[in-house]
Design a protein around this motif. Structure first.
Motif, PDB file in Angstrom:
ATOM      1  N   ILE A 216      36.438 -17.796  -5.756  1.00 34.82           N
ATOM      2  CA  ILE A 216      37.667 -17.074  -5.442  1.00 34.82           C
ATOM      3  C   ILE A 216      37.388 -15.797  -4.666  1.00 34.82           C
ATOM      4  O   ILE A 216      36.261 -15.312  -4.631  1.00 34.82           O
ATOM      5  N   ALA A 217      38.443 -15.264  -4.053  1.00 31.91           N
ATOM      6  CA  ALA A 217      38.358 -13.974  -3.363  1.00 31.91           C
ATOM      7  C   ALA A 217      39.701 -13.283  -3.514  1.00 31.91           C
ATOM      8  O   ALA A 217      40.713 -13.928  -3.818  1.00 31.91           O
ATOM      9  N   GLY A 239      50.730 -20.236  -4.656  1.00 30.05           N
ATOM     10  CA  GLY A 239      50.327 -21.644  -4.616  1.00 30.05           C
ATOM     11  C   GLY A 239      50.276 -22.260  -3.235  1.00 30.05           C
ATOM     12  O   GLY A 239      49.935 -23.436  -3.091  1.00 30.05           O
ATOM     13  N   VAL A 240      50.594 -21.485  -2.188  1.00 34.28           N
ATOM     14  CA  VAL A 240      50.593 -22.052  -0.829  1.00 34.28           C
ATOM     15  C   VAL A 240      49.195 -22.568  -0.492  1.00 34.28           C
ATOM     16  O   VAL A 240      48.184 -22.006  -0.910  1.00 34.28           O
ATOM     17  N   ARG A 241      49.154 -23.692   0.246  1.00 36.59           N
ATOM     18  CA  ARG A 241      47.884 -24.388   0.453  1.00 36.59           C
ATOM     19  C   ARG A 241      47.645 -24.697   1.916  1.00 36.59           C
ATOM     20  O   ARG A 241      48.578 -24.978   2.662  1.00 36.59           O
ATOM     21  N   GLU A 242      46.389 -24.663   2.303  1.00 37.23           N
ATOM     22  CA  GLU A 242      45.965 -25.074   3.658  1.00 37.23           C
ATOM     23  C   GLU A 242      44.702 -25.897   3.457  1.00 37.23           C
ATOM     24  O   GLU A 242      43.654 -25.351   3.081  1.00 37.23           O
ATOM     25  N   GLY A 243      44.799 -27.210   3.626  1.00 40.71           N
ATOM     26  CA  GLY A 243      43.637 -28.071   3.354  1.00 40.71           C
ATOM     27  C   GLY A 243      43.197 -27.878   1.913  1.00 40.71           C
ATOM     28  O   GLY A 243      43.980 -28.045   0.981  1.00 40.71           O
ATOM     29  N   ASP A 244      41.955 -27.502   1.735  1.00 39.33           N
ATOM     30  CA  ASP A 244      41.402 -27.355   0.383  1.00 39.33           C
ATOM     31  C   ASP A 244      41.302 -25.897  -0.058  1.00 39.33           C
ATOM     32  O   ASP A 244      40.477 -25.561  -0.907  1.00 39.33           O
ATOM     33  N   VAL A 245      42.158 -25.058   0.541  1.00 38.46           N
ATOM     34  CA  VAL A 245      42.192 -23.644   0.170  1.00 38.46           C
ATOM     35  C   VAL A 245      43.618 -23.303  -0.241  1.00 38.46           C
ATOM     36  O   VAL A 245      44.565 -23.760   0.396  1.00 38.46           O
ATOM     37  N   SER A 246      43.763 -22.528  -1.319  1.00 38.02           N
ATOM     38  CA  SER A 246      45.137 -22.161  -1.719  1.00 38.02           C
ATOM     39  C   SER A 246      45.161 -20.749  -2.268  1.00 38.02           C
ATOM     40  O   SER A 246      44.130 -20.183  -2.610  1.00 38.02           O
ATOM     41  N   LEU A 247      46.376 -20.193  -2.354  1.00 37.76           N
ATOM     42  CA  LEU A 247      46.565 -18.992  -3.149  1.00 37.76           C
ATOM     43  C   LEU A 247      46.861 -19.476  -4.563  1.00 37.76           C
ATOM     44  O   LEU A 247      47.554 -20.489  -4.737  1.00 37.76           O
ATOM     45  N   HIS A 258      38.751 -24.700  -3.023  1.00 34.35           N
ATOM     46  CA  HIS A 258      38.542 -25.920  -3.813  1.00 34.35           C
ATOM     47  C   HIS A 258      37.441 -26.740  -3.158  1.00 34.35           C
ATOM     48  O   HIS A 258      36.987 -26.416  -2.047  1.00 34.35           O
ATOM     49  N   ASP A 259      37.043 -27.829  -3.828  1.00 33.89           N
ATOM     50  CA  ASP A 259      36.019 -28.704  -3.229  1.00 33.89           C
ATOM     51  C   ASP A 259      36.469 -29.110  -1.836  1.00 33.89           C
ATOM     52  O   ASP A 259      37.629 -29.483  -1.649  1.00 33.89           O
ATOM     53  N   GLY A 260      35.580 -29.046  -0.874  1.00 33.09           N
ATOM     54  CA  GLY A 260      35.909 -29.457   0.498  1.00 33.09           C
ATOM     55  C   GLY A 260      36.456 -28.321   1.351  1.00 33.09           C
ATOM     56  O   GLY A 260      36.722 -28.501   2.544  1.00 33.09           O
ATOM     57  N   ALA A 261      36.628 -27.134   0.751  1.00 29.32           N
ATOM     58  CA  ALA A 261      37.185 -25.987   1.511  1.00 29.32           C
ATOM     59  C   ALA A 261      36.253 -25.583   2.654  1.00 29.32           C
ATOM     60  O   ALA A 261      35.033 -25.729   2.556  1.00 29.32           O
ATOM     61  N   THR A 262      36.847 -25.078   3.731  1.00 29.59           N
ATOM     62  CA  THR A 262      36.043 -24.562   4.848  1.00 29.59           C
ATOM     63  C   THR A 262      36.502 -23.132   5.164  1.00 29.59           C
ATOM     64  O   THR A 262      37.605 -22.722   4.784  1.00 29.59           O
TER      65      THR A 262
END
Ligand SMILES: Cc1cc2nc3c(=O)[nH]c(=O)nc-3n(C[C@H](O)[C@H](O)[C@H](O)COP(=O)(O)OP(=O)(O)OC[C@H]3O[C@@H](n4cnc5c(N)ncnc54)[C@H](O)[C@@H]3O)c2cc1C
Length: 292
Positions: A216-217, A239-247, A258-262
């Protein structure tokens, strides 16, 4: 580039940075070194500067997003024992920049010195905290800094006063400068009262953080007058999400990889969130996270 022979043992090439940062993503550092003491640090600084290499110091990696391409320069860690020492003399705590902030907090509280206890639970190092003027409960670390020792490109050091370090809301003029050591001027207080206060703050911090998530950051600076968390909730961005990253949905001031995040997904999400907040409220949400 070739470093002088006597530094060869120190420098690693193409060092993966992902395992060293909280988000666990991003490419490698072209060069990486962990000097054992200030003399080695000075030598490596001098060699890298004369070769025109960009230099960054990595603390605990809790406030850095490394790009997919990595960092094309020298990354230095100050985690060695000699660069992360803590010592107390009267009302002063002096900390090597690589010291864990939590160790500095515990040591000061144990010695009956108040002024750092509210920073309990903030991850990372003293160097990282001072560069970003870390804060909690409205009090920032810069307010108890007496002086900051920094290293120059030629390997020499100089000491800045609190004023010269340029502390303002979650900022200092030290980003991009090498912080080697920090002296805090603290106030004598009752040890058990300080300890109780620290424990209370620790409990309240842990209840306002997604403790089950490790990668997390905290990307945004709280804007004036409103915590980023409340602003993001009110803009419907929890909770907004972009690919494998979310708030995070309960604590949206935290970004989760999350797994697969870039790194690109992180950047796109941050951009989208800033645009939405600006559109809905006119607030230009500032970034706390350092992008490498
Ligand atoms: C779960 C979580 C909770 C957090 N809570 C808070 C909070 O309550 N308050 C808050 O203010 N922040 C918070 N943060 C953000 C972050 O922890 C702080 O900014 C922390 O002080 C960063 O320290 P670090 O050592 O990890 O720095 P890093 O992430 O390693 O580095 C951050 C920046 O500082 C620079 N830097 C680090 N050390 C040095 C040095 N010695 N000399 C020069 N530059 C240096 C790096 O080059 C980089 O640009 C949180 C982050 C997370 C993940």
């Amino acid at each position: 580039m070739n470093f002088p022979e006597d530094l060869d043992h120190l420098v690693r090439t193409d060092e993966p940075l992902a395992p060293l940062v909280w988000l666990g993503i991003g490419g490698p550092a072209r060069f990486f070194a962990e000097p054992v003491d200030q003399q080695e640090l000075a030598k490596i600084y001098q060699a890298a500067t004369s070769a025109g290499l960009a230099i960054r110091i990595l603390g605990g990696g809790s406030n850095v997003l490394v790009s997919e391409a990595g960092f094309d320069g020298l990354v230095i860690s100050l985690a060695a024992a000699a660069t992360s020492e803590l010592s107390i003399s009267e009302n002063r705590l002096t900390a090597g920049a690589g010291a864990k902030l939590s160790h500095a907090v515990i040591k000061s509280v144990g010695a009956g010195l108040g002024g750092l206890e509210h920073l309990v639970g903030i991850p990372g190092t003293v160097g990282g905290a001072v560069c970003g003027n870390a804060s909690n409960t409205g009090r920032d670390i810069g307010s108890v800094v007496e002086s900051v020792k920094v290293i120059e490109g030629d390997g020499t050091t100089r000491t800045l006063t609190q004023q010269e370090a340029g502390f303002s809301h979650r900022k200092s003029s030290l980003v991009g400068v090498g912080v080697v050591e920090v002296t805090f001027l603290l106030e004598p207080r009752d040890v058990s009262a300080l300890t109780k206060r620290m424990q209370k703050l620790w409990i309240s911090r842990n209840s306002s953080r997604p403790t089950e998530q490790r990668r997390i950051a905290m990307p945004f600076v709280d804007p004036d007058g409103m915590p980023a968390k409340d602003l993001l909730h009110s803009c419907g961005l929890a909770g907004v999400r972009e690919g494998d990253v979310s708030l995070d949905s309960a604590h949206p001031h935290y970004l989760i990889a999350h797994d697969g995040a870039t790194s690109d997904q992180c950047l796109r999400l941050i951009q989208r969130v800033r645009e939405q907040v600006l559109l809905q409220t006119g607030i230009d949400l500032q970034l706390n996270l350092q992008i490498w």
